[in-house]
Motif scaffolding. Structure first.
Motif, PDB file in Angstrom:
ATOM      1  N   ALA A  48       0.898  -1.107  -0.038  1.00 25.66           N
ATOM      2  CA  ALA A  48      -0.006  -0.153   0.076  1.00 25.66           C
ATOM      3  C   ALA A  48       0.916   1.301  -0.090  1.00 25.66           C
ATOM      4  CB  ALA A  48      -0.742  -0.173   1.090  1.00 25.66           C
ATOM      5  N   GLU A  49       1.983   1.127   0.707  1.00 23.54           N
ATOM      6  CA  GLU A  49       2.836   2.374   0.841  1.00 23.54           C
ATOM      7  C   GLU A  49       3.241   2.825  -0.733  1.00 23.54           C
ATOM      8  OE1 GLU A  49       7.414   3.317   2.427  1.00 23.54           O
ATOM      9  OE2 GLU A  49       6.308   1.521   3.256  1.00 23.54           O
ATOM     10  N   HIS A  50       3.568   1.679  -1.295  1.00 23.95           N
ATOM     11  CA  HIS A  50       3.925   1.878  -2.931  1.00 23.95           C
ATOM     12  C   HIS A  50       3.021   1.998  -3.941  1.00 23.95           C
ATOM     13  CE1 HIS A  50       8.227   1.603  -1.792  1.00 23.95           C
ATOM     14  NE2 HIS A  50       7.903   0.677  -1.260  1.00 23.95           N
ATOM     15  N   GLY A  51       1.609   2.295  -3.236  1.00 26.09           N
ATOM     16  CA  GLY A  51       0.421   2.479  -4.325  1.00 26.09           C
ATOM     17  C   GLY A  51      -0.308   1.246  -4.906  1.00 26.09           C
ATOM     18  N   LEU A  52       0.231  -0.003  -4.469  1.00 22.15           N
ATOM     19  CA  LEU A  52      -0.351  -1.146  -4.839  1.00 22.15           C
ATOM     20  C   LEU A  52      -1.645  -1.632  -3.936  1.00 22.15           C
ATOM     21  CD1 LEU A  52       3.047  -2.822  -5.755  1.00 22.15           C
ATOM     22  CD2 LEU A  52       1.489  -1.777  -7.384  1.00 22.15           C
ATOM     23  N   ALA A  53      -2.601  -1.972  -4.552  1.00 23.66           N
ATOM     24  CA  ALA A  53      -3.643  -2.462  -3.754  1.00 23.66           C
ATOM     25  C   ALA A  53      -3.322  -3.730  -3.280  1.00 23.66           C
ATOM     26  CB  ALA A  53      -5.101  -2.497  -4.550  1.00 23.66           C
TER      27      ALA A  53
END
Length: 268
Positions: free
Chosen positions: A240-245
């Motif tokens: 999530a921190e890297h924008g991945l769901a």
């Protein structure tokens, strides 16, 4: 020299602590092909702790015999669940599949073959930092004409893959450094440390994969990584921190846990 009876081989293996002694005996007898001295060598090495797969020269993975050699990480049967998820999430048409930390190439080979059978046109690329693994994977992936690159994670990949990977298989090491010594001797004494040691909390390589996946995945693309149950919460937070769901899948059949991270946007 008389070929030992199957029962004698079973006894020798069971005495050495082989849980599946009958199955292993049958495979060693097959590999020896009636050569008594060869069988004696194989049994002696197995009793001494050499992984069965190294003696046979292959590992069965999702119904295929995939070549392995000494010094290469042997894919675990639980990791078949990761491939199963990748195939289930596939679609007809062109797909780019990357097998990162590929080892012998079992994940990429299985996923690409099964996705192709379901109507996909797969572009498969694999990579590993270990030169022994790279050589082994190249042999296994030759029938698919899939390139295997040597290097550190995404640094090994051709630049034109950036932003267009649909399925990223990353069988990263996830055993915490201090727990490697507790692994079975077959693993810690024979397999490469780089394929076992996941750093202080077991997620050091995973963090780097998540960071890179955010840039290398195509819109709608997914990275799939096996973890332990105790690492799920941290792994999902990293994705999530890297924008991945993030998503978590568990299998009682395989005793496996896989975390998935999907890049936002519509699939191509």
């Amino acid at each position: 020299m008389t070929v030992p009876a199957p029962a004698d081989v079973v006894v020798a293996l069971r005495t050495a602590g082989c849980v599946f002694a009958e199955d292993e005996a049958a495979l060693l007898l097959e590999a020896a092909a009636g050569d008594a001295s060869r069988l004696d060598e194989l049994v002696t090495r197995r009793v001494a702790g050499t992984p069965l797969e190294y003696l046979l020269g292959w590992v069965e993975f999702r119904g295929r015999r995939i070549g392995v050699r000494p010094g290469v990480f042997v894919p675990r049967q639980r990791t078949a669940f990761l491939v199963e998820l990748a195939v289930a999430g596939g679609r007809p048409g062109a797909m780019c599949v990357v097998d990162l930390c590929c080892g012998c190439g079992a994940l990429g080979l299985s996923a690409a073959t099964e996705l192709t059978a379901r109507g996909a046109v797969v572009e498969l690329v694999a990579a590993d930092i270990d030169p022994v693994a790279v050589a082994c994977a190249r042999e296994n992936l030759t029938p698919l004409s899939a390139p295997v690159f040597a290097g550190d994670l995404f640094d090994a990949l051709p630049r034109d893959l950036r932003g267009r990977i649909d399925v990223l298989l990353a069988n990263t090491p996830y055993v915490p450094s201090e727990r490697v010594a507790d692994m079975p001797p077959e693993a810690r004494e024979h397999e490469p440390l780089v394929a076992l040691d996941g750093g202080p909390d077991g997620l050091a390589v995973f963090r780097r994969v998540a960071e890179g996946a955010a840039h290398w995945l195509a819109p709608g693309g997914t990275v799939l990584v096996e973890t332990s149950t105790g690492q799920v919460q941290t792994a999902c937070a990293i994705l999530a921190e890297h924008g991945l769901a993030p998503r978590v899948e568990r299998s009682e059949e395989y005793y496996a846990t896989v975390v998935l991270g999907t890049r936002s946007g519509d699939p191509r």
